[in-house]
Scaffold this motif. Structure first.
Motif, PDB file in Angstrom:
ATOM      1  N   TYR A  12      98.091 127.215 -14.697  1.00 41.79           N
ATOM      2  CA  TYR A  12      97.518 125.949 -15.116  1.00 41.79           C
ATOM      3  C   TYR A  12      96.042 125.927 -14.728  1.00 41.79           C
ATOM      4  O   TYR A  12      95.615 126.577 -13.774  1.00 41.79           O
ATOM      5  CB  TYR A  12      98.270 124.768 -14.498  1.00 41.79           C
ATOM      6  CG  TYR A  12      98.292 124.759 -12.993  1.00 41.79           C
ATOM      7  CD1 TYR A  12      97.344 124.051 -12.265  1.00 41.79           C
ATOM      8  CD2 TYR A  12      99.258 125.482 -12.287  1.00 41.79           C
ATOM      9  CE1 TYR A  12      97.365 124.045 -10.885  1.00 41.79           C
ATOM     10  CE2 TYR A  12      99.280 125.486 -10.909  1.00 41.79           C
ATOM     11  CZ  TYR A  12      98.327 124.767 -10.213  1.00 41.79           C
ATOM     12  OH  TYR A  12      98.340 124.783  -8.838  1.00 41.79           O
ATOM     13  N   SER A  13      95.267 125.174 -15.493  1.00 42.38           N
ATOM     14  CA  SER A  13      93.816 125.128 -15.317  1.00 42.38           C
ATOM     15  C   SER A  13      93.417 124.027 -14.341  1.00 42.38           C
ATOM     16  O   SER A  13      93.995 122.939 -14.344  1.00 42.38           O
ATOM     17  CB  SER A  13      93.125 124.891 -16.668  1.00 42.38           C
ATOM     18  OG  SER A  13      93.383 125.955 -17.555  1.00 42.38           O
ATOM     19  N   THR A  14      92.390 124.328 -13.535  1.00 37.99           N
ATOM     20  CA  THR A  14      91.822 123.349 -12.619  1.00 37.99           C
ATOM     21  C   THR A  14      90.306 123.397 -12.755  1.00 37.99           C
ATOM     22  O   THR A  14      89.709 124.474 -12.790  1.00 37.99           O
ATOM     23  CB  THR A  14      92.225 123.639 -11.163  1.00 37.99           C
ATOM     24  OG1 THR A  14      93.642 123.647 -11.048  1.00 37.99           O
ATOM     25  CG2 THR A  14      91.657 122.580 -10.228  1.00 37.99           C
ATOM     26  N   PHE A  15      89.688 122.220 -12.834  1.00 33.84           N
ATOM     27  CA  PHE A  15      88.238 122.116 -12.965  1.00 33.84           C
ATOM     28  C   PHE A  15      87.648 121.639 -11.641  1.00 33.84           C
ATOM     29  O   PHE A  15      88.010 120.584 -11.126  1.00 33.84           O
ATOM     30  CB  PHE A  15      87.866 121.137 -14.079  1.00 33.84           C
ATOM     31  CG  PHE A  15      88.289 121.597 -15.443  1.00 33.84           C
ATOM     32  CD1 PHE A  15      87.465 122.405 -16.208  1.00 33.84           C
ATOM     33  CD2 PHE A  15      89.519 121.220 -15.966  1.00 33.84           C
ATOM     34  CE1 PHE A  15      87.851 122.824 -17.475  1.00 33.84           C
ATOM     35  CE2 PHE A  15      89.909 121.628 -17.230  1.00 33.84           C
ATOM     36  CZ  PHE A  15      89.082 122.437 -17.987  1.00 33.84           C
ATOM     37  N   TYR A  16      86.702 122.416 -11.102  1.00 31.22           N
ATOM     38  CA  TYR A  16      86.026 122.070  -9.856  1.00 31.22           C
ATOM     39  C   TYR A  16      84.620 121.564 -10.187  1.00 31.22           C
ATOM     40  O   TYR A  16      83.841 122.270 -10.825  1.00 31.22           O
ATOM     41  CB  TYR A  16      85.963 123.286  -8.933  1.00 31.22           C
ATOM     42  CG  TYR A  16      87.321 123.716  -8.443  1.00 31.22           C
ATOM     43  CD1 TYR A  16      87.857 123.186  -7.274  1.00 31.22           C
ATOM     44  CD2 TYR A  16      88.085 124.637  -9.156  1.00 31.22           C
ATOM     45  CE1 TYR A  16      89.112 123.566  -6.824  1.00 31.22           C
ATOM     46  CE2 TYR A  16      89.351 125.014  -8.723  1.00 31.22           C
ATOM     47  CZ  TYR A  16      89.852 124.476  -7.554  1.00 31.22           C
ATOM     48  OH  TYR A  16      91.110 124.847  -7.127  1.00 31.22           O
ATOM     49  N   LYS A  29      83.538 124.232 -12.785  1.00 31.72           N
ATOM     50  CA  LYS A  29      84.009 125.614 -12.737  1.00 31.72           C
ATOM     51  C   LYS A  29      85.488 125.611 -13.067  1.00 31.72           C
ATOM     52  O   LYS A  29      86.282 124.899 -12.438  1.00 31.72           O
ATOM     53  CB  LYS A  29      83.785 126.217 -11.350  1.00 31.72           C
ATOM     54  CG  LYS A  29      84.341 127.627 -11.201  1.00 31.72           C
ATOM     55  CD  LYS A  29      84.048 128.183  -9.815  1.00 31.72           C
ATOM     56  CE  LYS A  29      84.644 129.571  -9.635  1.00 31.72           C
ATOM     57  NZ  LYS A  29      84.299 130.160  -8.326  1.00 31.72           N
ATOM     58  N   LEU A  30      85.865 126.381 -14.075  1.00 28.95           N
ATOM     59  CA  LEU A  30      87.268 126.481 -14.471  1.00 28.95           C
ATOM     60  C   LEU A  30      87.927 127.639 -13.740  1.00 28.95           C
ATOM     61  O   LEU A  30      87.454 128.781 -13.801  1.00 28.95           O
ATOM     62  CB  LEU A  30      87.381 126.698 -15.983  1.00 28.95           C
ATOM     63  CG  LEU A  30      88.780 127.032 -16.521  1.00 28.95           C
ATOM     64  CD1 LEU A  30      89.756 125.892 -16.248  1.00 28.95           C
ATOM     65  CD2 LEU A  30      88.734 127.355 -18.005  1.00 28.95           C
ATOM     66  N   ALA A  83      81.436 126.877 -16.028  1.00 25.74           N
ATOM     67  CA  ALA A  83      81.432 128.207 -15.422  1.00 25.74           C
ATOM     68  C   ALA A  83      82.837 128.792 -15.507  1.00 25.74           C
ATOM     69  O   ALA A  83      83.811 128.134 -15.138  1.00 25.74           O
ATOM     70  CB  ALA A  83      80.979 128.142 -13.971  1.00 25.74           C
ATOM     71  N   LEU A  84      82.927 130.005 -16.006  1.00 18.13           N
ATOM     72  CA  LEU A  84      84.205 130.699 -16.134  1.00 18.13           C
ATOM     73  C   LEU A  84      84.120 131.995 -15.336  1.00 18.13           C
ATOM     74  O   LEU A  84      83.308 132.870 -15.630  1.00 18.13           O
ATOM     75  CB  LEU A  84      84.504 131.002 -17.602  1.00 18.13           C
ATOM     76  CG  LEU A  84      85.786 131.782 -17.902  1.00 18.13           C
ATOM     77  CD1 LEU A  84      87.019 131.019 -17.408  1.00 18.13           C
ATOM     78  CD2 LEU A  84      85.909 132.068 -19.396  1.00 18.13           C
ATOM     79  N   ASN A  85      84.944 132.115 -14.311  1.00 17.34           N
ATOM     80  CA  ASN A  85      84.888 133.257 -13.405  1.00 17.34           C
ATOM     81  C   ASN A  85      85.584 134.473 -14.016  1.00 17.34           C
ATOM     82  O   ASN A  85      86.714 134.371 -14.492  1.00 17.34           O
ATOM     83  CB  ASN A  85      85.557 132.881 -12.078  1.00 17.34           C
ATOM     84  CG  ASN A  85      85.348 133.941 -11.022  1.00 17.34           C
ATOM     85  OD1 ASN A  85      86.131 134.869 -10.912  1.00 17.34           O
ATOM     86  ND2 ASN A  85      84.300 133.809 -10.231  1.00 17.34           N
TER      87      ASN A  85
END
Length: 246
Positions: A12-16, A29-30, A83-85
């Motif tokens: 699951y996705s989390t946005f910081y 940041k995803l 931002a995608l790491n």
């Protein structure tokens, strides 16, 4: 999506969020987290990613792109960057997949975020993979000052955003040398990027202390993260800014 390794995991996705010192949301940041199908255990992306094969990495990347596409109108309306790491193996796979490259290129405000552990990071502009990424996307450096590499890549103007390593900040913020050292660091790296973000300031006294420096934003555990469903809640300034004048 479920990834079968030794067992099944659901992602699951989390946005910081990243805020300016005025409390404005300037970026997110995803990150993708994983939960075990039979236990209440949360595993961060960086722990599970090395175990994925190439097909699983592509599936994960596609899922992340879908999440960013879903909220792209929100990001554009509010001027919020993304931002995608990614790590080096994922970067190589991405560069070989023109469909995914084109999908990412359509995302306004996207930055691909790497860290100092990226393969051959110390080569800077002589790193062919980094230069290929730079030719297509804005790049972000996640952990400047972690001590894992020289500053060559930063001084080679490869990064739109540079984030100071949170461990480095936590180890030094209470030292007498912190102020002159940070001022010198900012003087050296600000000419080589558009934004410098501070991380690792996770209490209110630290927030007060670093507010005197010309950072462009802060990423901190003081600020709640958001799921796909609650992303818009990040627009509201965190309580940590409510009684502070920066």
């Amino acid at each position: 999506m479920k990834i079968h390794l030794a067992a099944d995991y659901k992602s699951y996705s989390t946005f910081y969020p990243i805020y300016s010192f005025g409390g404005k949301l300037i970026a997110v940041k995803l990150m993708t987290h994983f939960s075990h199908s039979t236990a209440n255990v949360i595993i961060p992306q960086e722990m599970l990613l090395p175990q994925l094969d190439n097909d699983q990495r592509i599936i994960l990347l596609q899922k992340q792109i879908n999440s960013l596409e879903k909220h792209h109108d929100f990001f554009c309306r509010h001027g919020v960057r993304m931002a995608l790491n990614i790590d080096a193996p994922t970067a190589s796979l991405l560069l070989d997949n023109e469909i995914l490259v084109r999908k990412l290129a359509l995302l306004q405000g996207l930055e691909l975020e790497i860290n100092e552990s990226f393969t051959d990071f110390t080569l800077g502009c002589e790193n062919t993979c980094l230069m290929a990424l730079k030719a297509r996307f804005d790049l972000s450096l996640e952990n400047y000052g972690a001590g894992k590499a020289s500053s060559k890549a930063a001084y080679d103007n490869l990064f739109t955003t540079i984030k100071l390593d949170k461990g480095f900040i936590q180890q030094n913020i209470n030292k007498l040398s912190f102020r002159p050292f940070i001022n010198a660091m900012l003087e050296h790296i600000k000419p080589h990027c558009q934004r410098v973000i501070i991380q690792g300031v996770d209490d209110l006294s630290g927030l007060d202390r670093i507010s005197e420096f010309p950072f462009d934003g802060i990423q901190s555990t003081l600020f709640s993260s958001a799921s796909d469903e609650s992303l818009e809640s990040l627009i509201h300034p965190p309580e940590a800014f409510a009684e502070r004048q920066f």
